[in-house]
Design a protein around this motif. Structure first.
Motif, PDB file in Angstrom:
ATOM      1  N   SER A  88       0.539  -0.886   0.354  1.00 57.22           N
ATOM      2  CA  SER A  88       0.203   0.231   0.142  1.00 57.22           C
ATOM      3  C   SER A  88       0.828   1.076   0.734  1.00 57.22           C
ATOM      4  O   SER A  88       2.087   0.991   0.500  1.00 57.22           O
ATOM      5  CB  SER A  88      -1.116  -0.394   0.757  1.00 57.22           C
ATOM      6  N   SER A  89       0.493   1.941  -0.196  1.00 58.78           N
ATOM      7  CA  SER A  89       0.763   3.294  -0.067  1.00 58.78           C
ATOM      8  C   SER A  89       0.347   4.802  -0.046  1.00 58.78           C
ATOM      9  O   SER A  89      -0.955   4.286  -0.069  1.00 58.78           O
ATOM     10  CB  SER A  89       2.254   3.661  -1.028  1.00 58.78           C
ATOM     11  N   GLY A  90       0.051   5.781   0.782  1.00 66.28           N
ATOM     12  CA  GLY A  90      -0.305   7.084   0.432  1.00 66.28           C
ATOM     13  C   GLY A  90      -0.027   8.062   0.755  1.00 66.28           C
ATOM     14  O   GLY A  90       0.815   8.512  -0.096  1.00 66.28           O
ATOM     15  N   TYR A  91      -0.253   9.260   0.897  1.00 62.10           N
ATOM     16  CA  TYR A  91      -0.365  11.147   0.282  1.00 62.10           C
ATOM     17  C   TYR A  91      -0.478  11.379   1.777  1.00 62.10           C
ATOM     18  O   TYR A  91      -2.210  11.785   1.647  1.00 62.10           O
ATOM     19  CB  TYR A  91      -0.899  11.500  -0.563  1.00 62.10           C
ATOM     20  N   LEU A  92       0.438  12.175   2.153  1.00 62.83           N
ATOM     21  CA  LEU A  92       0.583  13.057   2.932  1.00 62.83           C
ATOM     22  C   LEU A  92       1.216  14.178   3.609  1.00 62.83           C
ATOM     23  O   LEU A  92       2.101  13.555   3.111  1.00 62.83           O
ATOM     24  CB  LEU A  92      -0.011  12.171   4.813  1.00 62.83           C
ATOM     25  N   CYS A  93       0.693  15.183   3.763  1.00 66.42           N
ATOM     26  CA  CYS A  93       1.377  16.628   4.119  1.00 66.42           C
ATOM     27  C   CYS A  93       2.078  16.465   2.688  1.00 66.42           C
ATOM     28  O   CYS A  93       3.497  16.603   2.615  1.00 66.42           O
ATOM     29  CB  CYS A  93       2.630  16.668   5.173  1.00 66.42           C
ATOM     30  N   SER A  94       1.697  16.060   1.546  1.00 68.22           N
ATOM     31  CA  SER A  94       2.122  16.191   0.366  1.00 68.22           C
ATOM     32  C   SER A  94       3.338  15.486   0.387  1.00 68.22           C
ATOM     33  O   SER A  94       4.174  16.549  -0.757  1.00 68.22           O
ATOM     34  CB  SER A  94       2.446  18.163   0.033  1.00 68.22           C
ATOM     35  N   THR A  95       3.230  14.372   1.020  1.00 73.90           N
ATOM     36  CA  THR A  95       4.419  13.546   0.368  1.00 73.90           C
ATOM     37  C   THR A  95       3.996  12.076  -0.010  1.00 73.90           C
ATOM     38  O   THR A  95       3.003  11.365   0.923  1.00 73.90           O
ATOM     39  CB  THR A  95       5.262  13.473   1.895  1.00 73.90           C
ATOM     40  N   PRO A  96       4.362  11.431  -0.833  1.00 77.66           N
ATOM     41  CA  PRO A  96       3.388  10.116  -1.284  1.00 77.66           C
ATOM     42  C   PRO A  96       4.454   8.717   0.056  1.00 77.66           C
ATOM     43  O   PRO A  96       5.667   9.277  -0.293  1.00 77.66           O
ATOM     44  CB  PRO A  96       4.179   9.819  -3.086  1.00 77.66           C
ATOM     45  N   LEU A  97       4.133   8.305   0.557  1.00 77.47           N
ATOM     46  CA  LEU A  97       4.700   7.318   1.460  1.00 77.47           C
ATOM     47  C   LEU A  97       4.146   5.970   1.517  1.00 77.47           C
ATOM     48  O   LEU A  97       3.254   5.184   0.821  1.00 77.47           O
ATOM     49  CB  LEU A  97       3.624   8.043   3.359  1.00 77.47           C
ATOM     50  N   LEU A  98       5.189   4.905   1.433  1.00 76.39           N
ATOM     51  CA  LEU A  98       5.037   3.471   0.747  1.00 76.39           C
ATOM     52  C   LEU A  98       4.747   2.889   2.514  1.00 76.39           C
ATOM     53  O   LEU A  98       5.592   3.252   3.462  1.00 76.39           O
ATOM     54  CB  LEU A  98       6.813   3.511   0.474  1.00 76.39           C
ATOM     55  N   ASP A  99       3.858   1.644   1.968  1.00 78.63           N
ATOM     56  CA  ASP A  99       3.050   0.853   3.387  1.00 78.63           C
ATOM     57  C   ASP A  99       2.711   1.515   4.430  1.00 78.63           C
ATOM     58  O   ASP A  99       4.290   1.548   5.430  1.00 78.63           O
ATOM     59  CB  ASP A  99       5.042   0.226   3.319  1.00 78.63           C
ATOM     60  N   LEU A 100       1.896   2.432   4.702  1.00 74.76           N
ATOM     61  CA  LEU A 100       1.603   2.934   5.902  1.00 74.76           C
ATOM     62  C   LEU A 100       1.757   1.785   6.591  1.00 74.76           C
ATOM     63  O   LEU A 100       0.870   1.177   6.874  1.00 74.76           O
ATOM     64  CB  LEU A 100      -0.126   3.378   5.505  1.00 74.76           C
ATOM     65  N   ASN A 101       1.621   2.256   8.168  1.00 72.83           N
ATOM     66  CA  ASN A 101       1.114   1.489   9.181  1.00 72.83           C
ATOM     67  C   ASN A 101       0.120   2.041  10.094  1.00 72.83           C
ATOM     68  O   ASN A 101      -1.188   2.979   9.025  1.00 72.83           O
ATOM     69  CB  ASN A 101       2.289   1.953  10.173  1.00 72.83           C
ATOM     70  N   TYR A 102      -0.520   1.838  10.773  1.00 77.84           N
ATOM     71  CA  TYR A 102      -2.104   2.303  11.322  1.00 77.84           C
ATOM     72  C   TYR A 102      -1.983   4.160  11.621  1.00 77.84           C
ATOM     73  O   TYR A 102      -2.666   3.739  11.054  1.00 77.84           O
ATOM     74  CB  TYR A 102      -2.097   1.185  12.641  1.00 77.84           C
ATOM     75  N   ILE A 103      -1.421   4.453  12.277  1.00 80.25           N
ATOM     76  CA  ILE A 103      -1.500   5.144  12.517  1.00 80.25           C
ATOM     77  C   ILE A 103      -1.844   6.704  10.950  1.00 80.25           C
ATOM     78  O   ILE A 103      -2.384   7.275  10.882  1.00 80.25           O
ATOM     79  CB  ILE A 103      -0.444   6.719  13.256  1.00 80.25           C
TER      80      ILE A 103
END
Lengths: 242, 319
Positions: free
Chosen positions: A159-174
């Motif tokens: 999985s990956s996400g997009y937080l604080c205008s940064t693409p993030l790899l492998d999201l954890n629970y928080i």
């Protein structure tokens, strides 16, 4: 809340944006099953067991007798989350994930080689820390390979996400529960084909592409690791057999 | 290691690792080089038109494995031999199975195959030994021959066009197995041999290594003895007949535990190895229940490593 430190660029758990959690996989953990695997991504811990190919138990479920019937059951252990509570079997969330895993694995299994039979995949989450869906798919792939079931390719998911205008790899629970977009991608590693793509939020088209690109990179890294584990296991078995 | 959960202490762990490493170094180097996993490319020469066998598929002109296993090449044929997978039947295999259902004119058997096997009433000898057409009465009396949950030994007769498997039991040596233990191991641990029935005279025990990974260890039965079992047997002698001496029971347990240890270590099961393991347990005064303990497990691994090393030395010395 700040999910990416603006000064250092580190995430809440100290990872870099494009860094994955530590992987650990073990094959053959359930004695009675035909194939089984334990898969860890950081604190997410999943166990998968595969039974079959075996005789179809409920003939009514069989749609096409020329192909194997694939069934999947996803379940979260009562102790897998922070608050311990009894989880009802067959709630909407787990039914949906069961379906997702089943469809993803079915795309890779060569079902036409095993007519009149069924394959059961059971996955259970032992510890949930985000990305259980991906971990389950990876565990199921390992277990199916361990059971000697013919597959087109290795399916891996990340999985990956997009937080604080940064693409993030492998999201954890928080990060997962931050409410930002969460893209889960499943690919056939060698054929470079997408078999699963889920997203729950909105993303601009161009950012989506970078986020998805990042998830695919993660999938490939996992595929390499899974292949290593399987190869080592095969060599060990062959050497002991003599 | 799958079936037996051991808590090894530090020394035992080191010894086990050493033994397993030894096995790895002894093993022919080709074996580990030919190992493939799912989606690995199998190198082939493009000039010779090869035949793709089991476990391979064609992707963009490359031969790709669809299974984890070892690549085998026989002339033009290239296939992947799986290790941990269900049993792949071949005609003539001797198998052991368990009856799970009685259907009209047939029994259904669980044999570790992807489907249940079928044993037709017409493809087995009647208990009275007479050759004749099977009547409706025979069909009604099927339960007197085999019931549900009985363990049976039979031979693979062939495949139907729909892929289902047919068995036959046309000899006195096939049939119901009683007074013993059924062990299930992985099918790849049993090699196809000329002989799958073994009578171990020193123990008075029968050992059947079914090709499907079902192994039977039971009291020795004299073939042909039970032809007239149905009639005229006074109840007293039947009771005596049904009694297995304690000594034999112990032997059965010892041999069964030997099989358990060997299969947990993933060694190919041969009669010689099973007997050798059982003998070793006797000579080193290991109790039957302790055979499944950590110490004997490690000892067995060490012994096998030594045996294979000796074998290799003898081979290279002979040349």
């Amino acid at each position: 809340m700040e999910y990416v430190n603006p000064l250092t660029g580190f995430r809440v758990d100290g990872r870099r944006p494009n860094e994955m959690r530590q992987l650990k996989a073990e094959v053959g953990v359930v004695a009675r099953a035909d194939g089984s695997a334990l898969f860890e991504m950081g604190n997410t811990r999943v166990i998968a067991a595969v039974y079959g190919p075996r005789e179809v138990q409920n003939k009514g479920q069989q749609v096409n007798s020329k192909e194997a019937l694939v069934r999947c059951e996803y379940r979260m252990a009562d102790f897998s989350t922070g608050d311990r509570r009894r989880k009802p079997k067959g709630d909407r969330r787990s039914t949906e994930i069961s379906l997702v895993i089943r469809q993803t694995m079915e795309a890779s299994i060569l079902t036409h080689l095993m007519p009149h039979s069924q394959i059961d995949i059971f996955v259970q989450v032992l510890q949930a820390d985000g990305g259980t869906r991906s971990a389950c798919i990876n565990a199921a792939t390992l277990a199916l390979a361990d059971a000697g079931i013919p597959m087109r390719d290795i399916v891996t998911s990340c999985s990956s996400g997009y937080l604080c205008s940064t693409p993030l790899l492998d999201l954890n629970y928080i990060e997962d529960s931050a409410g930002g977009p969460d893209v889960t991608v499943g690919i056939l590693a060698k054929m470079d084909k997408v078999t699963l793509l889920q997203m729950d939020a909105k993303l601009p088209m161009d950012t989506f592409e970078t986020v998805m690109e990042l998830a695919i990179e993660g999938c490939k890294a996992i595929a390499n690791y899974i292949r290593e584990v399987l190869l080592e296991n095969t060599k060990r078995l062959e050497c002991q057999r003599g | 290691m799958r079936d037996l959960q051991h808590s090894l202490n530090q020394t035992q762990r080191v010894r086990l690792d050493a033994a397993l490493n030894e096995l790895q170094t002894i093993a022919p180097s080709g074996a580990s080089a030919a190992a493939v996993t799912v989606a690995d490319t199998i190198p082939v020469n493009d000039e010779d038109n090869i035949l793709k066998g089991h476990g391979t598929s064609d992707q963009d002109g490359e031969v790709v494995a669809t299974l984890c296993g070892v690549v085998e090449r026989v002339n033009k044929l290239v296939y992947v031999r799986t290790l941990r997978a269900r049993y792949k039947p071949e005609v003539g295999d001797i198998i052991v199975g368990r009856v799970i259902e009685i259907a009209p004119k047939r029994w259904r058997l669980e044999i570790n195959f992807s489907q249940d096997a079928v044993l037709m009433l017409s493809s087995m000898n009647l208990p009275d030994g007479i050759q004749r057409r099977r009547t409706a009465v025979d069909e009604l009396n099927m339960r007197s021959i085999f019931e549900e949950n009985d363990v049976i030994c039979a031979e693979v007769r062939g495949f139907q066009h729909d892929g289902s498997l047919h068995l036959q039991a046309r000899s006195q040596k096939y049939g119901k197995l009683e007074r013993g233990q059924l062990l299930t191991v992985h099918a790849y641990l049993v090699k196809r041999r000329k002989q799958h029935f073994h009578h171990l005279e020193q123990y008075d025990v029968d050992l059947i290594l079914g090709c499907n990974g079902f192994i039977w260890v039971g009291e020795h039965v004299v073939v042909g003895e039970n032809t007239n079992m149905m009639e005229d047997k006074p109840s007293l002698s039947a009771e005596v007949e049904n009694f297995t001496p304690l000594e034999t029971r112990k032997h059965i347990c010892r041999l069964a535990n030997a099989v358990r240890v060997l299969s947990a270590l993933g060694f190919t099961l041969t009669v010689e190895l099973i007997i050798e393991t059982a003998e070793a347990s006797i000579s080193s005064n290991v109790e039957i229940n302790d055979m499944l303990g950590a110490e004997f497990y490690v000892q067995t691994a060490e012994r096998e490593a030594k045996r294979r090393a000796d074998l290799l030395k003898k081979k290279s010395g002979g040349r």
